[in-house]
Design an enzyme around this catalytic site. Structure first.
Site, mmCIF file in Angstrom:
data_model
loop_
_atom_site.group_PDB
_atom_site.id
_atom_site.type_symbol
_atom_site.label_atom_id
_atom_site.label_comp_id
_atom_site.label_asym_id
_atom_site.label_seq_id
_atom_site.Cartn_x
_atom_site.Cartn_y
_atom_site.Cartn_z
ATOM 1 N N CYS A 12 0.823 -1.207 0.000
ATOM 2 C CA CYS A 12 0.000 0.000 0.000
ATOM 3 C C CYS A 12 0.859 1.261 0.000
ATOM 4 O O CYS A 12 2.043 1.232 0.305
ATOM 5 C CB CYS A 12 -0.885 -0.006 1.224
ATOM 6 S SG CYS A 12 -1.884 -1.500 1.319
ATOM 7 N N GLY A 38 -0.132 -0.002 -5.136
ATOM 8 C CA GLY A 38 -1.404 -0.705 -4.964
ATOM 9 C C GLY A 38 -2.425 -0.206 -5.951
ATOM 10 O O GLY A 38 -2.579 1.002 -6.117
ATOM 11 N N ASN A 112 -0.082 1.349 5.933
ATOM 12 C CA ASN A 112 0.767 0.572 5.026
ATOM 13 C C ASN A 112 1.565 -0.391 5.880
ATOM 14 O O ASN A 112 2.226 0.030 6.831
ATOM 15 C CB ASN A 112 1.715 1.506 4.252
ATOM 16 C CG ASN A 112 2.680 0.748 3.376
ATOM 17 O OD1 ASN A 112 2.369 -0.342 2.892
ATOM 18 N ND2 ASN A 112 3.852 1.304 3.146
ATOM 19 N N GLY A 113 1.501 -1.688 5.544
ATOM 20 C CA GLY A 113 2.234 -2.689 6.317
ATOM 21 C C GLY A 113 1.321 -3.826 6.715
ATOM 22 O O GLY A 113 0.210 -3.957 6.191
ATOM 23 N N TYR A 252 12.815 -3.366 -5.442
ATOM 24 C CA TYR A 252 11.664 -3.561 -6.315
ATOM 25 C C TYR A 252 10.516 -2.576 -6.119
ATOM 26 O O TYR A 252 9.973 -2.055 -7.094
ATOM 27 C CB TYR A 252 11.144 -4.993 -6.112
ATOM 28 C CG TYR A 252 9.886 -5.305 -6.863
ATOM 29 C CD1 TYR A 252 9.907 -5.520 -8.241
ATOM 30 C CD2 TYR A 252 8.663 -5.380 -6.209
ATOM 31 C CE1 TYR A 252 8.736 -5.799 -8.939
ATOM 32 C CE2 TYR A 252 7.494 -5.666 -6.901
ATOM 33 C CZ TYR A 252 7.540 -5.871 -8.264
ATOM 34 O OH TYR A 252 6.387 -6.124 -8.947
#
Ligand code: SF4
Length: 467
Positions: A12, A38, A112-113, A252
């Site tokens: 996210c 996302g 996020n996570g 990435y």
């Protein structure tokens, strides 16, 4: 129930603004620049100082925030989210920011996570009477804050955050303040910037460039920032002993124009390519990178090896996302539509193909095939990450252990399976060197070496190690 996992995917992205008349528009642009993190759902919640109001939906930023939808979002502060479904799976109700109303006021959350103790926390909360509206792990924080017993929102947040384990970058907005929190290991990136008198917060600094904000600093592990009309206050809700930013963000996930902890992502990837040229010198005619995330590493390899970098692979940007295609057969067709080999570049050539990672091996096999079908005489695969042998528990979608090709196969066995003439992964030392580091301190390498920075809870383990 954790989601079915198919491959290596972005997670996210979050973006927030405090104190700007165009808060929603800035958040739209910020989220647009974080779209790579996302694509399944997105939302924005605004505050006008008296109430919170939100728009969210399943789809891309440009699809959900039509001009009609944007007219709804009036206010001077906002938080937004782009979602790739991890814990809790997809569905409209899990699209964030989550918005809660109570007699104490409203609360919006963007996360996020991934929390690793979410199941035990949910059991405890449900036993105390909580009813969850979503299957996402994010919601746990709202219940913990509500039940904390403190009257001050900062104390409620600090108390609740201290119970969470795992990876979290949270934006917490009420009518009158924006709170920003990062887990005690700082697993996910999160930065603070300014735009005139306004503050902005984003998962990646590329979002600051898009809205014209100036980078101030990264949020510290275990830090809670409280931003309101009086300014900004920083507190620690936890003292971190083992900082561990995700190395995959450099390899990435993040955009090449973002900086994480002062390190530019493109430069880090280019350094990884240069290092690979030292670790894997190969006699070849051209170097090519798998677009988009491997191009920086391929340029680095070519530069260091003195072999021309060529566009041997082209990405078709107008193909739909593979996850909406229902069958494996269609997914395979989707990969062919997404990438093409450039015959004029690779025909009759010995090609070095640089990629950022190998997860299940199926995509690498298809790309090697594409290059050989287009006439490459040899395809040497070099990978700018070490072999991914273990799953990630912190919100990165790396498949279950049994699906990871490197979990039980040697490099030679993988080479054979993907049909390459040679295969090299960067060493851990080489990767850290490319980041300007001597050792691995300060970084998470859990999916490579199995050393996770947090305790992992049994219910999470059971899922990821399923046989
Ligand atoms: S386990 Fe791997 S993907 Fe997950 S946070 Fe650590 S380095 Fe990143």
């Amino acid at each position: 129930m954790l989601p079915e996992i198919k491959g290596l995917n972005e997670e996210c992205g979050i973006f927030g603004v405090w104190g700007h008349q165009d808060a929603a528009q800035l958040t739209y642009y910020g989220l647009h620049s974080l779209q790579h993190r996302g694509q399944e759902g997105t939302g924005i919640v605004v505050s006008d100082g008296k109430k919170l109001k939100g728009v969210k939906g399943e789809g891309l930023v440009a699809e959900i925030f039509t001009s009609e939808a944007m007219k709804e979002l009036t206010g001077t502060s906002a938080i937004g989210h782009v979602r790739y479904a991890t814990a809790g799976g997809g569905g409209y109700e899990n699209v964030q920011p989550l918005l809660f109303h109570s007699q104490m006021g409203s609360l919006a959350l963007a996360h996020n996570g991934n929390l690793v103790n979410v199941n035990s926390l949910k059991h405890q909360l449900e036993a105390q009477g909580s009813i969850f509206q979503t299957s996402s792990d994010t919601e746990v924080l709202a219940h913990l804050m509500k039940r904390s017993g403190y009257s001050d929102s900062k104390d409620r947040a600090k108390n609740a955050l201290s119970m969470l384990k795992g990876a979290y970058a949270y934006l917490i907005m009420t009518e009158t303040e924006l709170m920003v929190a990062l887990d005690p290991h700082g697993l996910r990136p999160l930065s603070l910037g300014s735009l005139g008198d306004a503050y902005v917060v984003a998962s990646e600094t590329c979002a600051f460039d898009v809205v014209g904000a100036e980078y101030i600093r990264d949020i510290r592990p275990g830090e809670l920032l409280i931003i309101n009309d009086q300014g900004l206050v920083s507190e620690q809700f936890a003292v971190s002993s083992t900082k561990a930013i995700c190395t995959m963000e450099y390899i990435y996930f993040s955009r090449p124009d973002s900086n994480i902890q002062g390190i530019n992502v493109h430069t880090a990837r280019k350094n990884m390519g240069k290092r690979l040229a030292m670790e894997a010198p190969i006699d070849a005619d051209v170097v090519t990178g798998v677009p988009d995330s491997s191009i920086s590493a391929a340029i680095g390899y070519a530069e260091a090896a003195g072999i021309p970098y060529e566009m041997g692979l082209i990405k078709n940007r107008y193909v739909g996302r593979t996850f909406i295609q229902p069958s494996q057969a269609l997914r395979e067709q989707g990969v062919k539509m997404k990438l093409s080999a450039v015959r004029g570049v690779v025909e009759g050539k010995r090609v070095i193909m640089v990629d950022d990672s190998i997860v299940r091996g199926t995509t690498s096999r298809r790309i090697v095939n594409l290059l050989k079908e287009a006439g490459a005489t040899e395809v040497h695969v070099v990978i700018s990450s070490p072999p991914i042998k273990n799953p990630c528990f912190y919100g990165i979608d790396t498949s279950t252990k049994e699906e990871l090709i490197a979990s039980d196969k040697s490099v030679e066995e993988i080479r054979e399976l993907i049909g390459a003439d040679s295969l090299t992964f960067i060493s851990v030392e080489g990767m850290m060197n490319a980041l300007g580091q001597e050792g691995t301190n300060g970084y998470c390498l859990g999916c490579f070496n199995g050393n996770y920075p947090t305790e992992i809870y049994p219910d999470t383990l059971q899922y990821y190690y399923q046989k």
